[in-house]
Design an enzyme around this catalytic site. Structure first.
Site, PDB file in Angstrom:
ATOM      1  N   GLN A 127       0.984  -1.153  -0.035  1.00  0.00           N
ATOM      2  CA  GLN A 127       0.219  -0.080   0.059  1.00  0.00           C
ATOM      3  C   GLN A 127       0.882   1.273   0.079  1.00  0.00           C
ATOM      4  O   GLN A 127       0.444   2.349  -0.115  1.00  0.00           O
ATOM      5  CB  GLN A 127      -0.858  -0.010   1.235  1.00  0.00           C
ATOM      6  N   VAL A 151       3.846   3.995  -1.082  1.00  0.00           N
ATOM      7  CA  VAL A 151       4.152   4.635  -2.527  1.00  0.00           C
ATOM      8  C   VAL A 151       5.563   5.216  -2.333  1.00  0.00           C
ATOM      9  O   VAL A 151       6.035   5.806  -3.191  1.00  0.00           O
ATOM     10  CB  VAL A 151       3.248   5.774  -2.515  1.00  0.00           C
ATOM     11  N   HIS A 159      -1.318   1.203  -4.370  1.00  0.00           N
ATOM     12  CA  HIS A 159      -1.833   2.671  -4.423  1.00  0.00           C
ATOM     13  C   HIS A 159      -0.849   3.549  -5.281  1.00  0.00           C
ATOM     14  O   HIS A 159      -0.724   4.641  -4.977  1.00  0.00           O
ATOM     15  CB  HIS A 159      -1.664   3.127  -2.807  1.00  0.00           C
ATOM     16  N   SER A 164      -2.900  -1.265   9.350  1.00  0.00           N
ATOM     17  CA  SER A 164      -3.955  -1.134  10.170  1.00  0.00           C
ATOM     18  C   SER A 164      -5.078  -1.836   9.622  1.00  0.00           C
ATOM     19  O   SER A 164      -6.321  -1.919  10.241  1.00  0.00           O
ATOM     20  CB  SER A 164      -4.329   0.196  10.644  1.00  0.00           C
TER      21      SER A 164
HETATM   22  N1  APR Z   1       6.336  -2.890  12.411  1.00  0.00           N
HETATM   23  C1  APR Z   1       5.217  -3.470  11.971  1.00  0.00           C
HETATM   24  N2  APR Z   1       4.162  -2.727  12.104  1.00  0.00           N
HETATM   25  C2  APR Z   1       4.012  -1.262  12.626  1.00  0.00           C
HETATM   26  C3  APR Z   1       5.278  -0.628  13.234  1.00  0.00           C
HETATM   27  C4  APR Z   1       6.707  -1.605  12.954  1.00  0.00           C
HETATM   28  N3  APR Z   1       7.794  -0.995  13.124  1.00  0.00           N
HETATM   29  N4  APR Z   1       4.963   0.524  13.386  1.00  0.00           N
HETATM   30  C5  APR Z   1       3.612   0.855  13.279  1.00  0.00           C
HETATM   31  N5  APR Z   1       3.220  -0.571  12.841  1.00  0.00           N
HETATM   32  C6  APR Z   1       1.817  -0.542  12.513  1.00  0.00           C
HETATM   33  C7  APR Z   1       0.739   0.158  13.067  1.00  0.00           C
HETATM   34  O1  APR Z   1       0.285  -0.494  14.598  1.00  0.00           O
HETATM   35  C8  APR Z   1      -0.376   0.267  12.340  1.00  0.00           C
HETATM   36  O2  APR Z   1      -1.349  -0.876  12.397  1.00  0.00           O
HETATM   37  O3  APR Z   1       1.633  -0.245  11.207  1.00  0.00           O
HETATM   38  C9  APR Z   1       0.192   0.191  10.880  1.00  0.00           C
HETATM   39  C10 APR Z   1       0.221   1.433   9.965  1.00  0.00           C
HETATM   40  O4  APR Z   1      -1.306   1.832   9.930  1.00  0.00           O
HETATM   41  P1  APR Z   1      -1.403   3.234   9.023  1.00  0.00           P
HETATM   42  O5  APR Z   1      -0.802   4.139   9.654  1.00  0.00           O
HETATM   43  O6  APR Z   1      -2.996   3.107   9.064  1.00  0.00           O
HETATM   44  O7  APR Z   1      -0.901   2.905   7.631  1.00  0.00           O
HETATM   45  P2  APR Z   1      -1.676   1.753   6.532  1.00  0.00           P
HETATM   46  O8  APR Z   1      -2.397   0.602   7.016  1.00  0.00           O
HETATM   47  O9  APR Z   1      -0.371   1.527   5.592  1.00  0.00           O
HETATM   48  O10 APR Z   1      -2.759   2.812   5.823  1.00  0.00           O
HETATM   49  C11 APR Z   1      -3.278   2.071   4.561  1.00  0.00           C
HETATM   50  O11 APR Z   1      -4.425   4.236   4.358  1.00  0.00           O
HETATM   51  O12 APR Z   1      -4.409   6.523   4.430  1.00  0.00           O
HETATM   52  C12 APR Z   1      -4.303   5.298   3.636  1.00  0.00           C
HETATM   53  O13 APR Z   1      -3.367   5.499   1.354  1.00  0.00           O
HETATM   54  C13 APR Z   1      -2.980   5.360   2.767  1.00  0.00           C
HETATM   55  O14 APR Z   1      -1.792   3.366   2.063  1.00  0.00           O
HETATM   56  C14 APR Z   1      -2.361   4.165   3.059  1.00  0.00           C
HETATM   57  C15 APR Z   1      -3.725   3.359   3.769  1.00  0.00           C
END
Ligand code: APR
Length: 261
Positions: free
Chosen positions: A105, A107, A123, A193
């Site tokens: 997901q 970029v 994405h 997440s």
């Molecule tokens: N190792 C593993 N997981 C981690 C770490 C780490 N070091 N640090 C944080 N996390 C986890 C957090 O607990 C959280 O569950 O990574 C996740 C990040 O979640 P988001 O910030 O929601 O990112 P993501 O899931 O990639 O979002 C998906 O949402 O806003 C849109 O397009 C955007 O691609 C993005 C999509």
């Protein structure tokens, strides 16, 4: 749903070794160690920029210069980032034939920078700028510099070729991702997440097709209570290198966790 039994690392490594056709779904959490903030959570990008004002196609069409305030921050951070131990660990798992593709997901291009070969950019990516009026494309590094808003030759403001909210997933990426999810034996979900559709549907597609779902995340997610079979609670870099050591025992090359970048 198994929480991973007494030794979840060993259980997950056993699944990966048994199937040798795992597919990975990654999110922003895998790039946090590279200095790229995640989106959600107290330090996330969406705590600073309301995504409904800065990250939708509608917002870009209405106020492109405002959206470029957020985009230029993302471009700068991604431009300075290097792959971390987690990206390198996944590339090593691909190298030993345990993992066959990553659906990301993100970029930031860090999976490719770490040497991972089969990357599905769900994405899009920040490498390219596109004109939403005449469809002309440009290499970002040739057309954008910090502090500017890049213009197309036709005069309109360009957009990074990333999927904003309200935009469709690139057709080929969606097709490839769903095919990988339907045919893999293990889906490894790392650092997401799992709140954004349709990416968050990928683990369910894999599960319904018979795959085991292994999640690597220090936190619980919407998958953890129902879709995930084994939850490896921890940071992506630490857990992936533990898995690699488990999968290549006695291999001199089996590395300790390398330094971050
Ligand atoms: N190792 C593993 N997981 C981690 C770490 C780490 N070091 N640090 C944080 N996390 C986890 C957090 O607990 C959280 O569950 O990574 C996740 C990040 O979640 P988001 O910030 O929601 O990112 P993501 O899931 O990639 O979002 C998906 O949402 O806003 C849109 O397009 C955007 O691609 C993005 C999509």
């Amino acid at each position: 749903m198994r929480a991973g039994g007494s030794d979840p690392i060993r259980e997950a490594a056993g699944l990966l070794a048994e199937h040798r056709n795992a597919v990975v779904l990654t999110g922003a959490g895998i790039s946090v160690a590279s200095g790229i903030p995640s989106f959600r959570g107290a330090q996330g990008m969406w705590a600073k920029y309301d995504p409904m004002e800065y990250a939708t196609l509608h917002a870009f069409m209405q106020s492109p210069r405002k959206v470029w305030e957020m985009l230029s921050e993302m471009l700068s951070v991604c431009g300075d980032a290097a792959p971390n131990a987690a990206h390198k660990g996944l590339a090593a798992l691909e190298e030993i034939g345990v993992v066959r593709a990553v659906i990301t997901q993100n970029v930031d291009g860090l999976h490719q920078a770490a040497g991972f070969r089969r990357v599905i950019e769900y994405h899009g990516n920040m490498e390219e700028l596109i004109c939403v009026f005449c469809w002309k494309r440009y290499r970002t590094r040739e057309r954008w510099t910090q502090g500017t808003v890049p213009l197309c030759d036709c005069g309109e403001i360009l957009k990074p070729n990333v999927v904003l909210f309200g935009e469709p997933i690139p057709w080929l990426a969606q097709e490839q991702a769903e095919e990988e999810a339907r045919t893999c034996g293990v889906l490894l979900v790392v650092g997401t997440s799992a709140q954004v559709s349709p990416a968050c549907d990928i683990p369910r597609i894999a599960k319904e097709s018979g795959a085991a779902v292994v999640e690597i995340n220090p936190e619980e997610t919407s998958l953890s209570g129902n879709v995930t079979d084994v939850h490896l609670r921890g940071s992506a870099s630490e857990v992936l290198w533990q898995l690699l050591k488990e999968l290549s025992p006695g291999d001199e090359a089996s590395p300790r966790t390398p330094s971050g970048h």
